[in-house]
Design a protein around this motif. Sequence first.
Motif, PDB file in Angstrom:
ATOM      1  N   ASN A  11       0.849  -1.195   0.000  1.00 23.98           N
ATOM      2  CA  ASN A  11       0.000   0.000   0.000  1.00 23.98           C
ATOM      3  C   ASN A  11       0.888   1.249   0.000  1.00 23.98           C
ATOM      4  O   ASN A  11       1.543   1.542   0.995  1.00 23.98           O
ATOM      5  CB  ASN A  11      -0.895  -0.016   1.245  1.00 23.98           C
ATOM      6  CG  ASN A  11      -1.717   1.251   1.393  1.00 23.98           C
ATOM      7  OD1 ASN A  11      -1.752   2.091   0.494  1.00 23.98           O
ATOM      8  ND2 ASN A  11      -2.375   1.391   2.528  1.00 23.98           N
ATOM      9  N   PRO A  12       0.915   2.010  -1.112  1.00 26.17           N
ATOM     10  CA  PRO A  12       1.812   3.171  -1.168  1.00 26.17           C
ATOM     11  C   PRO A  12       1.469   4.240  -0.138  1.00 26.17           C
ATOM     12  O   PRO A  12       2.311   5.051   0.212  1.00 26.17           O
ATOM     13  CB  PRO A  12       1.632   3.704  -2.594  1.00 26.17           C
ATOM     14  CG  PRO A  12       0.360   3.119  -3.092  1.00 26.17           C
ATOM     15  CD  PRO A  12       0.135   1.845  -2.345  1.00 26.17           C
ATOM     16  N   LYS A  13       0.235   4.202   0.384  1.00 20.05           N
ATOM     17  CA  LYS A  13      -0.153   5.209   1.374  1.00 20.05           C
ATOM     18  C   LYS A  13       0.030   4.716   2.810  1.00 20.05           C
ATOM     19  O   LYS A  13      -0.389   5.374   3.761  1.00 20.05           O
ATOM     20  CB  LYS A  13      -1.598   5.656   1.138  1.00 20.05           C
ATOM     21  CG  LYS A  13      -1.739   6.384  -0.193  1.00 20.05           C
ATOM     22  CD  LYS A  13      -3.012   7.152  -0.281  1.00 20.05           C
ATOM     23  CE  LYS A  13      -2.866   8.484   0.430  1.00 20.05           C
ATOM     24  NZ  LYS A  13      -4.093   9.280   0.372  1.00 20.05           N
ATOM     25  N   CYS A  14       0.655   3.552   2.964  1.00 19.11           N
ATOM     26  CA  CYS A  14       0.912   3.030   4.317  1.00 19.11           C
ATOM     27  C   CYS A  14       2.084   3.792   4.937  1.00 19.11           C
ATOM     28  O   CYS A  14       3.095   4.035   4.282  1.00 19.11           O
ATOM     29  CB  CYS A  14       1.230   1.535   4.254  1.00 19.11           C
ATOM     30  SG  CYS A  14       1.582   0.846   5.878  1.00 19.11           S
TER      31      CYS A  14
END
Lengths: 243, 155
Positions: free
Chosen positions: B111-114
Amino acid sequence: MERLGGRVIGFADKDVTSASKGETLYDSIRIIGQYTDVIAMRHPLEGSARRAAEATNKPILNGGDGANQHPTQTLLDLFTIQETQKKLIGLSIALAGDLKYGRTVHSLTQALTRFSPRLYFIAPKTLQMPEHYLEELKKNKIKFSLHEKMEDVIKQVDIFYLTRIQKERFADQMDYERVKNSFRLTLAHMTCVKKNLKILHPLPRVNELDSKIDATTHAYYFQQAENGLYVRQALLGAVLGKI
Amino acid sequence: MTQDKKLLVSAIKNGTVIDHINAGQALKIIRFLNLAAQNKLVTVGLNLPSKLMKTKDLIKVEDWEISLEEANQVALIAPQATINIIKQYQMFKKFALKLPEKIEHLLVCPNPKCITNHEPMDSFFYVKMRGQKVEVSCKYCEKQFALDEIKDYKI
């Protein structure tokens, strides 16, 4: 916080913090924790609140972490549902709108599993509730069904929880326009609904909730927003050991 | 030893043999266990014939003993793999593989937004079986992934 007699050290924008100089969230929270008794934070990255909680022994209130969770909204939603229906257990509840990215509906769905609801998820196919939340419901033996149209379920429910469809979630703006115009709760939906039906919305609303509904006995979203103040005050009181 | 029975990957005197790896997964395990950086002699067999599995991969590492924690990490990628410790060409110890309950450090959250992809910090995943498939869920962003969705490792 100020109404409770506390003081706020706050910043609405990361550009006025050391984050703009490249400081890690961990370090920022560690420092801020030394100045404060409680930290309420909203952050665009998912898991940021959990990370922040590792950096300090002061209570962290998650005011929203990316598209992940929005737990204080859930507390006020539960409080409002209880207030309007005089119970939480065994209700028929519809969640509608952007169920894929909407963090309020994710948190609320998880919380509702404790109260044996019948859930209806209404969303355009591309914005339906993520699979892992549905798996969780199955595991907890919660009955649910997926729908695309509001009129399919509104007559059966006690709570209709509507959320905003966000323009930026659509790759194709034509798709957004199509959904925006078709996915709209209007007075026409209010015929033959249950007498105790209450419409909730985390606000702000845009096009999905007709303002003509405001005058009906079913509208409860402004009281819901007001409950947000009391619930968050209560939460601050609880974590600071004053309640 | 007849020509037919000749070992395709030569025997080791002391070390670890990871056998019955599903074909195509050996290089992943080597990366996972960071074996290339151990400065040990590593021999790898890819797509070897197997009675049980039709084809399999095999890894032998000379003078290196796998730990229980590392063995359980192998179970993530190849649940049916067998791991033996060899001493003086004989099997000394056999590991019964068990999926770890959690994995720290190793996996990169897809997840790049993690938050774990934006802070200098360790990732942390809970592991569970979903039917026949291994699934991991990130402690931070709370997203769940099938193991083959994990494309990167922190090594």
